[in-house]
Design a protein around this motif. Structure first.
Motif, PDB file in Angstrom:
ATOM      1  N   ALA A  27       0.831  -1.206   0.000  1.00 22.06           N
ATOM      2  CA  ALA A  27       0.000   0.000   0.000  1.00 22.06           C
ATOM      3  C   ALA A  27       0.862   1.252   0.000  1.00 22.06           C
ATOM      4  O   ALA A  27       0.533   2.252  -0.653  1.00 22.06           O
ATOM      5  CB  ALA A  27      -0.925  -0.008   1.216  1.00 22.06           C
ATOM      6  N   ALA A  28       1.986   1.193   0.722  1.00 24.51           N
ATOM      7  CA  ALA A  28       2.897   2.339   0.746  1.00 24.51           C
ATOM      8  C   ALA A  28       3.456   2.626  -0.644  1.00 24.51           C
ATOM      9  O   ALA A  28       3.571   3.783  -1.062  1.00 24.51           O
ATOM     10  CB  ALA A  28       4.036   2.077   1.736  1.00 24.51           C
ATOM     11  N   LEU A  29       3.795   1.575  -1.392  1.00 27.99           N
ATOM     12  CA  LEU A  29       4.332   1.762  -2.736  1.00 27.99           C
ATOM     13  C   LEU A  29       3.274   2.288  -3.698  1.00 27.99           C
ATOM     14  O   LEU A  29       3.568   3.121  -4.560  1.00 27.99           O
ATOM     15  CB  LEU A  29       4.913   0.451  -3.253  1.00 27.99           C
ATOM     16  N   HIS A  30       2.041   1.824  -3.550  1.00 24.96           N
ATOM     17  CA  HIS A  30       0.962   2.345  -4.396  1.00 24.96           C
ATOM     18  C   HIS A  30       0.742   3.828  -4.121  1.00 24.96           C
ATOM     19  O   HIS A  30       0.532   4.620  -5.043  1.00 24.96           O
ATOM     20  CB  HIS A  30      -0.332   1.565  -4.152  1.00 24.96           C
ATOM     21  N   GLY A  31       0.792   4.226  -2.863  1.00 25.59           N
ATOM     22  CA  GLY A  31       0.660   5.639  -2.523  1.00 25.59           C
ATOM     23  C   GLY A  31       1.806   6.459  -3.064  1.00 25.59           C
ATOM     24  O   GLY A  31       1.624   7.585  -3.544  1.00 25.59           O
ATOM     25  N   LEU A  32       3.009   5.883  -2.998  1.00 24.66           N
ATOM     26  CA  LEU A  32       4.207   6.565  -3.515  1.00 24.66           C
ATOM     27  C   LEU A  32       4.063   6.812  -5.014  1.00 24.66           C
ATOM     28  O   LEU A  32       4.367   7.908  -5.511  1.00 24.66           O
ATOM     29  CB  LEU A  32       5.419   5.680  -3.239  1.00 24.66           C
ATOM     30  N   LYS A  33       3.584   5.821  -5.727  1.00 30.06           N
ATOM     31  CA  LYS A  33       3.400   5.928  -7.177  1.00 30.06           C
ATOM     32  C   LYS A  33       2.470   7.080  -7.532  1.00 30.06           C
ATOM     33  O   LYS A  33       2.743   7.855  -8.457  1.00 30.06           O
ATOM     34  CB  LYS A  33       2.838   4.611  -7.704  1.00 30.06           C
TER      35      LYS A  33
END
Length: 331
Positions: A27-33
């Motif tokens: 989820a953190a990586l999706h938010g970062l994207k």
């Protein structure tokens, strides 16, 4: 010394926490994207146009991430180095030149060690890029460009240990490296030059001339050589074939142990045969300056175990077989 566990080990709980960690970090990586935009593109452009090096800094876990980011950048065509912020305030800041770009990593953006050297960094006139999870932090306010690495929560059940935040930093560093190598036109051969000890380096840097048999180890005879002479050359040189060449060493054909077996199966009269009568023309040739991996491709394509090597004029200069390639770990 680690404290004793408060409860008996529960394998189901361990597995549950592992899955929860994956979910939180994904989820953190999706938010970062979703948050990357103009600042990311400008950072890539700035690093691409940098006349010096990308100097990466970070403390604690961010420092460990920073070392990895600097190594990835350096191995993919962007000159980079890591400078420890604590050591920078005791002389290592002298490694930073005005032509450099500084990438400072801090989740909080208020690391004391980085904060202490911000004035000196600004006086140097270098471009400062902040990778931080807090846009209003001291580091972000002083930076020329800010990369948002914020996460909603850490994977740590206490929400304390850097976990999702360091994953986000690592991914953001990888994204920078990938965008930069693409912008530079960085290719496999470039990667191999910075990894000469690896398998890719061997495949892309080793040439046929580095591995081929040559000189007295090269089996060759003239077209009028008797079949016995051909067989002696094959046996003596141990390659299972002999090249047939003219007076100027240009290749006329080849005779292999497979050809010999076929002659015997046909019950041919071998006594009056010479090299010219038993050879087959059009053998597969490679150039001495070709990559060894290309020679391997020729062998695989035509299902053969050896190739003859010629120079730019077509003269025979060597021979290469699959064992040579395996010993060099090309295949």
């Amino acid at each position: 010394m680690a404290a004793a566990p408060l409860r008996p080990f529960d394998p189901e709980r361990a597995l549950q926490l592992a899955r929860q960690t994956f979910d939180i970090e994904a989820a953190a990586l999706h938010g970062l994207k979703a948050r990357q935009g103009d600042s990311f593109a400008r950072t890539v452009e700035t690093m691409l146009n940098c006349k010096g090096r990308v100097v990466v800094m970070g403390m604690g876990k961010s420092g460990h991430v920073g070392r990895k980011i600097s190594a990835t950048l350096a191995s993919t065509g962007t000159p980079a180095m890591f400078v420890h912020p604590g050591e920078a305030s005791h002389g290592d800041l002298g490694m930073v030149m005005p032509a450099d770009v500084v990438l400072a990593i801090s989740n909080s953006g208020d690391s004391d060690e980085i904060g202490a050297i911000l004035p000196a960094i600004k006086r140097l006139g270098v471009t400062l890029v902040a990778m931080t999870g807090r846009s209003g932090s001291t580091l972000a306010r002083h930076a020329d460009l800010v990369l948002d690495s914020a996460v909603d929560q850490e994977a740590c059940p206490l929400n304390l240990a850097p976990t999702a935040s360091t994953t986000a930093q690592m991914a953001l560093g990888d994204a920078l490296a990938v965008a930069l190598l693409d912008a530079r036109g960085f290719r496999e051969a470039d990667f191999a030059r910075s990894h000469p000890g690896g398998s890719l380096g061997r495949k892309l840097l080793m040439h046929v001339r580095d591995l081929m048999r040559s000189g007295d180890a090269l089996p060759k005879v003239g077209p009028q050589a008797s079949l016995n002479e051909v067989l002696r050359e094959m046996t003596g040189k141990g390659l299972g074939f002999s090249a047939i060449v003219d007076d100027t060493d240009h290749v006329l054909g080849i005779f292999t142990d497979g050809d010999l077996r076929r002659l015997i199966e046909q019950e041919a009269d071998l006594r009056g045969l010479n090299a010219e009568k038993v050879m087959h023309t059009g053998p597969k040739l490679v150039r001495s300056e070709d990559l060894a991996v290309d020679a391997a491709d020729v062998m695989e394509k035509y299902r053969i175990t050896s190739v003859l090597v010629v120079d730019e004029t077509g003269r025979l200069v060597g021979a290469l077989n699959s064992n040579d390639l395996m010993r060099a770990k090309v295949i």
